[in-house]
Design a protein around this motif. Sequence first.
Motif, PDB file in Angstrom:
ATOM      1  N   PHE A   1       0.912  -1.037  -0.025  1.00 30.50           N
ATOM      2  CA  PHE A   1       0.109  -0.199  -0.015  1.00 30.50           C
ATOM      3  C   PHE A   1       0.880   1.244  -0.023  1.00 30.50           C
ATOM      4  O   PHE A   1       1.827   1.447   0.852  1.00 30.50           O
ATOM      5  CB  PHE A   1      -0.793   0.013   1.240  1.00 30.50           C
ATOM      6  CG  PHE A   1      -1.740  -1.319   1.250  1.00 30.50           C
ATOM      7  CD1 PHE A   1      -3.084  -1.192   0.575  1.00 30.50           C
ATOM      8  CD2 PHE A   1      -1.396  -2.308   1.940  1.00 30.50           C
ATOM      9  CE1 PHE A   1      -3.763  -2.303   0.653  1.00 30.50           C
ATOM     10  CE2 PHE A   1      -2.138  -3.378   2.149  1.00 30.50           C
ATOM     11  CZ  PHE A   1      -3.419  -3.590   1.404  1.00 30.50           C
ATOM     12  N   PRO A   2       0.728   2.100  -1.157  1.00 32.71           N
ATOM     13  CA  PRO A   2       1.597   3.220  -1.040  1.00 32.71           C
ATOM     14  C   PRO A   2       1.698   4.246   0.027  1.00 32.71           C
ATOM     15  O   PRO A   2       0.630   4.309   0.565  1.00 32.71           O
ATOM     16  CB  PRO A   2       1.057   4.110  -2.250  1.00 32.71           C
ATOM     17  CG  PRO A   2       0.497   2.867  -3.033  1.00 32.71           C
ATOM     18  CD  PRO A   2      -0.146   1.853  -2.086  1.00 32.71           C
ATOM     19  N   ASN A   3       2.864   4.579   0.497  1.00 33.78           N
ATOM     20  CA  ASN A   3       2.993   5.644   1.613  1.00 33.78           C
ATOM     21  C   ASN A   3       4.114   6.428   1.207  1.00 33.78           C
ATOM     22  O   ASN A   3       5.168   6.524   1.205  1.00 33.78           O
ATOM     23  CB  ASN A   3       3.430   5.189   2.918  1.00 33.78           C
ATOM     24  CG  ASN A   3       3.567   6.035   3.854  1.00 33.78           C
ATOM     25  OD1 ASN A   3       2.883   7.081   3.911  1.00 33.78           O
ATOM     26  ND2 ASN A   3       4.292   5.625   4.905  1.00 33.78           N
ATOM     27  N   GLY A   4       3.533   7.530   0.338  1.00 33.87           N
ATOM     28  CA  GLY A   4       4.539   8.535  -0.313  1.00 33.87           C
ATOM     29  C   GLY A   4       5.078   8.115  -1.677  1.00 33.87           C
ATOM     30  O   GLY A   4       4.620   6.891  -2.082  1.00 33.87           O
ATOM     31  N   PRO A   5       5.980   8.721  -2.247  1.00 31.17           N
ATOM     32  CA  PRO A   5       6.590   8.222  -3.752  1.00 31.17           C
ATOM     33  C   PRO A   5       7.488   6.916  -3.580  1.00 31.17           C
ATOM     34  O   PRO A   5       7.412   6.443  -4.573  1.00 31.17           O
ATOM     35  CB  PRO A   5       7.218   9.512  -3.962  1.00 31.17           C
ATOM     36  CG  PRO A   5       7.341  10.284  -2.903  1.00 31.17           C
ATOM     37  CD  PRO A   5       6.480  10.141  -1.804  1.00 31.17           C
TER      38      PRO A   5
END
Length: 162
Positions: free
Chosen positions: A24-28
């Motif tokens: 799950f993305p957390n920032g770039p």
Amino acid sequence: MLKGMYIGSDKLCSLNKEYTYFLFPNGPNHYYVSKFNNPNAHFGCFNGDRFQIFKDEGYPTEPPRANIELDQGKIYKAKLFWRRAGYSNILLSHYYILPQNTHAHFFEDIELTKCKGCFPLHWFKEFKEVTYIIEETSSNHSLCTITSEESSEIIFEQLTLF
């Protein structure tokens, strides 16, 4: 949500190599990593360079809902042509169905004894009405007749030993 395999080399990390995780993305450049498809059940936040990201599997979208008019109480033979991703144990095959409004219970056998589940009618196609008649001819055996629109009458004779 993405899927990826851990390819990092450090031994201090609690992740297993060559295991597929949900990302799950957390920032770039970072991902929350989980064994489950739930962002709240993660192990922690890791650098994105430690994962080989998998492309989307391209699972087909659900067919549009259609108004399929079938007589309730009648048996139909139909082909299951779509199912949700979690139902991969159900084969895309022909089944005997009993319609109930927008859904249908589907069975492996014409006697309707091996129920496989209940799916929406728009997941099925190629509906053919089937009639199934059991006639008692004597105390030792019964005569079973199956007819369909696509074939002529088929007759089976079932014998009992006792």
